[in-house]
Design a protein around this motif. Structure first.
Motif, PDB file in Angstrom:
ATOM      1  N   ALA A  75       0.845  -1.196   0.000  1.00 16.40           N
ATOM      2  CA  ALA A  75       0.000   0.000   0.000  1.00 16.40           C
ATOM      3  C   ALA A  75       0.876   1.239   0.000  1.00 16.40           C
ATOM      4  CB  ALA A  75      -0.917   0.009   1.216  1.00 16.40           C
ATOM      5  N   VAL A  76       0.337   2.317  -0.516  1.00 14.28           N
ATOM      6  CA  VAL A  76       1.024   3.603  -0.528  1.00 14.28           C
ATOM      7  C   VAL A  76       0.023   4.665  -0.092  1.00 14.28           C
ATOM      8  CG1 VAL A  76       2.189   5.334  -1.942  1.00 14.28           C
ATOM      9  CG2 VAL A  76       2.556   2.908  -2.392  1.00 14.28           C
ATOM     10  N   LYS A  77       0.458   5.557   0.802  1.00 12.05           N
ATOM     11  CA  LYS A  77      -0.439   6.599   1.305  1.00 12.05           C
ATOM     12  C   LYS A  77      -0.030   7.978   0.793  1.00 12.05           C
ATOM     13  CE  LYS A  77      -2.136   4.521   5.578  1.00 12.05           C
ATOM     14  NZ  LYS A  77      -2.364   4.737   7.016  1.00 12.05           N
ATOM     15  N   GLU A  78      -1.019   8.704   0.324  1.00 14.11           N
ATOM     16  CA  GLU A  78      -0.902  10.116  -0.046  1.00 14.11           C
ATOM     17  C   GLU A  78       0.323  10.426  -0.905  1.00 14.11           C
ATOM     18  OE1 GLU A  78      -3.640  11.315   0.359  1.00 14.11           O
ATOM     19  OE2 GLU A  78      -4.312   9.879   1.848  1.00 14.11           O
ATOM     20  N   SER A  79       0.678   9.508  -1.786  1.00 15.47           N
ATOM     21  CA  SER A  79       1.702   9.742  -2.801  1.00 15.47           C
ATOM     22  C   SER A  79       1.076   9.323  -4.126  1.00 15.47           C
ATOM     23  CB  SER A  79       2.965   8.917  -2.522  1.00 15.47           C
ATOM     24  OG  SER A  79       3.513   9.249  -1.264  1.00 15.47           O
ATOM     25  N   ALA A  83       0.798   5.637  -5.627  1.00 14.32           N
ATOM     26  CA  ALA A  83      -0.468   4.993  -5.280  1.00 14.32           C
ATOM     27  C   ALA A  83      -1.158   4.430  -6.513  1.00 14.32           C
ATOM     28  CB  ALA A  83      -1.381   5.984  -4.566  1.00 14.32           C
ATOM     29  N   ALA A  87      -1.886   0.576  -6.388  1.00 15.83           N
ATOM     30  CA  ALA A  87      -3.270   0.228  -6.115  1.00 15.83           C
ATOM     31  C   ALA A  87      -4.084  -0.060  -7.367  1.00 15.83           C
ATOM     32  CB  ALA A  87      -3.940   1.352  -5.323  1.00 15.83           C
ATOM     33  N   TYR A 140      -5.318   7.840  -0.736  1.00 14.57           N
ATOM     34  CA  TYR A 140      -5.216   6.522  -0.110  1.00 14.57           C
ATOM     35  C   TYR A 140      -6.594   5.883   0.066  1.00 14.57           C
ATOM     36  CZ  TYR A 140      -4.428   2.943   3.440  1.00 14.57           C
ATOM     37  OH  TYR A 140      -4.420   1.762   4.138  1.00 14.57           O
ATOM     38  N   THR A 143      -8.044   4.895  -3.319  1.00 15.72           N
ATOM     39  CA  THR A 143      -7.472   3.692  -3.914  1.00 15.72           C
ATOM     40  C   THR A 143      -7.936   2.427  -3.199  1.00 15.72           C
ATOM     41  OG1 THR A 143      -5.463   3.963  -2.570  1.00 15.72           O
ATOM     42  CG2 THR A 143      -5.424   4.845  -4.807  1.00 15.72           C
ATOM     43  N   LYS A 144      -8.162   2.490  -1.891  1.00 18.37           N
ATOM     44  CA  LYS A 144      -8.652   1.314  -1.186  1.00 18.37           C
ATOM     45  C   LYS A 144     -10.072   0.950  -1.620  1.00 18.37           C
ATOM     46  CE  LYS A 144      -5.233  -0.173   1.158  1.00 18.37           C
ATOM     47  NZ  LYS A 144      -4.677  -1.507   0.800  1.00 18.37           N
ATOM     48  N   GLU A 147      -9.628  -0.661  -4.979  1.00 16.95           N
ATOM     49  CA  GLU A 147      -9.084  -2.013  -4.828  1.00 16.95           C
ATOM     50  C   GLU A 147     -10.181  -3.015  -4.472  1.00 16.95           C
ATOM     51  OE1 GLU A 147      -4.465  -1.236  -3.347  1.00 16.95           O
ATOM     52  OE2 GLU A 147      -5.984  -1.893  -1.920  1.00 16.95           O
ATOM     53  N   TYR A 325       4.320   4.977   6.312  1.00 17.49           N
ATOM     54  CA  TYR A 325       3.805   5.756   5.185  1.00 17.49           C
ATOM     55  C   TYR A 325       3.739   7.235   5.565  1.00 17.49           C
ATOM     56  CZ  TYR A 325       2.036   1.089   4.198  1.00 17.49           C
ATOM     57  OH  TYR A 325       1.924  -0.256   4.004  1.00 17.49           O
TER      58      TYR A 325
END
Length: 327
Positions: A75-79, A83, A87, A140, A143-144, A147, A325
């Motif tokens: 997972a990648v947050k706020e990039s 992301a 994602a 983030y 994208t979840k 997903e 993250y």
């Protein structure tokens, strides 16, 4: 059997891998760890490592060779640039190649309660797996949501056997204590500057207080957490479990953490003096009933255990704090 783990070097991956390798039920399994730029700390011969990006088709094909199960933790947050690769493009490549594989049996996704907005959205009842997705703003959470929907659609369109585990804020070591620190190097959550005026915040930082947050209705804030060990146990119970296929499970503590109870425990043990803070957040309850009934899973670490572990944890010189993250 062969399990591919993405994000194996992350917080959950580092806890999951040794637990999986020590589980007797998976004694004959092999593990492939797909990592982008982190190292895997294991010398177990059953583990092989593939380095590369999930957005690269050849890397994905190499990682999936002979794989029967996938555990997608990356997972990648706020990039936004990363992301999208992880994602969306990365997950699509994984799913598309996995569904065409003759060895593929189950695809497991670790999702988060950001898809239901946790404290940013108001719910009149406990949040179940049937509750509407209402993500809070940000790449983030978006994208979840995408997903979860993508995986569900692969199940509908292609019959891909899948399982989604939806977890709240995941805690390990002293994370829970650090989440309440008032310093500038804040760990998670909206910046204190958005809740407290600068003069008051400066005084709080000088004294060292515990922020006892109130929700939008004036009561102490309640939100769900999960210790990484309990999450790992839920994952282990889901792998190769026919009852888990095609299902979404909330994986959270039995009850949300009450910030009033947390502040009382902290004060009782002499770990800090609570100061109440007004917030616009909503108290919510991520209901884990389905996971307890279908998976036979029960979280072992309650609020008292979470507080005790976090405040009593002492880091060694070779155990630096990692903020996994940004944001």
């Amino acid at each position: 059997m062969k399990l591919l783990v993405t994000g194996a070097a992350g917080k959950v991956g580092q806890a999951f891998l040794p637990a999986f390798l020590n589980e007797q039920r998976f004694g004959g399994w092999e593990v492939v760890a797909l990592c982008h730029n982190r190292a895997i700390a294991t010398d177990d011969r059953r583990v092989s490592v593939v380095h590369g990006s999930m957005a690269d088709e050849e890397t994905v094909a190499s990682a999936l060779r002979g794989v029967s199960h996938v555990l997608h933790l990356a997972a990648v947050k706020e990039s936004p640039d990363l992301a999208i690769d992880v994602a969306l493009k990365g997950l699509y490549l994984l799913l598309e190649q996995f569904r065409l594989s003759s060895s593929g049996r189950q695809f497991l996704l670790l999702s988060g309660d950001c898809v239901v907005g946790h404290i940013f959205q108001d719910y009149a009842a406990p949040i179940t797996e049937a509750s509407q997705r209402r993500a809070y703003p940000g790449i983030y959470a978006l994208t979840k949501v995408l997903e979860e929907v993508m995986l569900e659609q692969f199940g509908i369109q292609h019959g891909l056997k899948h399982t989604i585990l939806r977890a709240p804020w995941i805690m390990e070591k002293d994370d829970f204590r650090y989440a309440f620190e008032m310093g500038e190097a804040q760990f998670g959550g909206p910046p204190w500057e958005t809740l407290i005026d600068s003069e008051t915040l400066a005084k709080m930082r000088d004294v060292g207080v515990f922020p006892a947050m109130r929700d939008a209705n004036g009561g102490f804030l309640k939100r769900s957490f999960i210790h990484v060990d309990d999450l790992v146990e839920a994952i282990l119970l889901s792998i190769d479990n026919p009852d888990a296929c095609g299902e979404l499970f909330n994986i959270a503590m039995n009850e949300p953490a009450d910030y009033g109870r947390i502040s009382s425990l902290v004060e009782k043990n002499g770990w800090g003096s609570p100061v109440e803070i007004k917030t616009p957040f909503h108290s919510n309850w991520l209901d884990n009933t389905k996971a307890r009934k279908v998976l036979g899973w029960t979280p072992a670490i309650d609020l008292e255990g979470l507080v005790e572990r976090a405040w009593n944890y002492r880091r060694e010189d070779n155990d630096p704090r990692i903020v996994w993250y940004p944001g």
